[in-house]
Motif scaffolding. Structure first.
Motif, PDB file in Angstrom:
ATOM      1  N   CYS A   1     -34.803  65.006  27.020  1.00  0.00           N
ATOM      2  CA  CYS A   1     -34.590  66.402  27.282  1.00  0.00           C
ATOM      3  C   CYS A   1     -35.706  67.271  27.944  1.00  0.00           C
ATOM      4  O   CYS A   1     -35.772  67.912  28.746  1.00  0.00           O
ATOM      5  CB  CYS A   1     -34.117  67.065  26.118  1.00  0.00           C
TER       6      CYS A   1
ATOM      7  N   PHE B   1     -34.862  68.732  33.021  1.00  0.00           N
ATOM      8  CA  PHE B   1     -33.898  69.713  32.494  1.00  0.00           C
ATOM      9  C   PHE B   1     -34.620  71.109  32.851  1.00  0.00           C
ATOM     10  O   PHE B   1     -35.414  71.429  32.209  1.00  0.00           O
ATOM     11  CB  PHE B   1     -33.359  69.477  31.296  1.00  0.00           C
TER      12      PHE B   1
ATOM     13  N   THR C   1     -31.106  71.986  24.644  1.00  0.00           N
ATOM     14  CA  THR C   1     -31.261  71.642  25.879  1.00  0.00           C
ATOM     15  C   THR C   1     -29.741  72.063  26.457  1.00  0.00           C
ATOM     16  O   THR C   1     -29.367  72.704  27.339  1.00  0.00           O
ATOM     17  CB  THR C   1     -31.366  70.217  26.140  1.00  0.00           C
TER      18      THR C   1
ATOM     19  N   GLU D   1     -29.023  74.715  29.113  1.00  0.00           N
ATOM     20  CA  GLU D   1     -28.487  74.307  30.260  1.00  0.00           C
ATOM     21  C   GLU D   1     -27.066  74.570  30.636  1.00  0.00           C
ATOM     22  O   GLU D   1     -26.458  74.876  32.113  1.00  0.00           O
ATOM     23  CB  GLU D   1     -28.424  72.839  30.475  1.00  0.00           C
TER      24      GLU D   1
END
Length: 146
Positions: free
Chosen positions: A64, A70, A20, A24
């Motif tokens: 997540c 996300f 993640t 991101e």
């Protein structure tokens, strides 16, 4: 609704968090990656409280990969396919080390317990009129849950 991406090589919460963070914020400074990890851990903590926001998911992996939380886990996001195509043992750089520190509770939170963030060059509708709790590495952080 759940996301369709599966990552069979992923063994646990630290690995999901590392992916993640990579999806991101891997192109951001280390402090920004740490700040995103702090957002995840704040959401984990809040969701575990009685009456906590279920939309955040439960546990690190659940938070997540919760739908629409996300972007890198959403099938339409450019990093979604990149995550799926990472080879086993891929070097995720500092993302893996930061994830391990966050899951162990050893990562200080520079965001003021933020629950949301966006890139500084964007201003999503949800952020209009809100006061940021922090600005770190090109990301702007907010706390939207009391």
């Amino acid at each position: 609704m759940t996301h369709t991406l599966t990552a069979p090589r992923v063994a646990g919460a630290t690995d999901i968090l590392a992916l993640t963070l990579w999806g991101e914020a891997a192109d951001r400074p280390v402090r920004a990656i740490e700040a995103v990890a702090s957002v995840v851990m704040t959401r984990v903590r809040l969701a575990a409280e009685p009456g906590g926001p279920a939309r955040f998911g439960f546990g690190v992996a659940g938070v997540c990969r919760a739908p629409f939380q996300f972007a890198c886990w959403h099938p339409g996001h450019p990093r979604h396919r990149a995550i799926a195509e990472l080879s086993d043992g891929a070097d995720l750089g500092s993302c893996r080390r930061i994830a391990a520190r966050a899951v162990a509770g050893a990562l200080p939170d520079p965001t003021g317990a933020a629950t949301h963030y966006h890139a500084e060059e964007l201003l999503p509708r949800w952020a209009l009129g809100l006061t940021p709790t922090a600005e770190i590495g090109g990301l702007v952080f907010y706390r939207l849950v009391a």
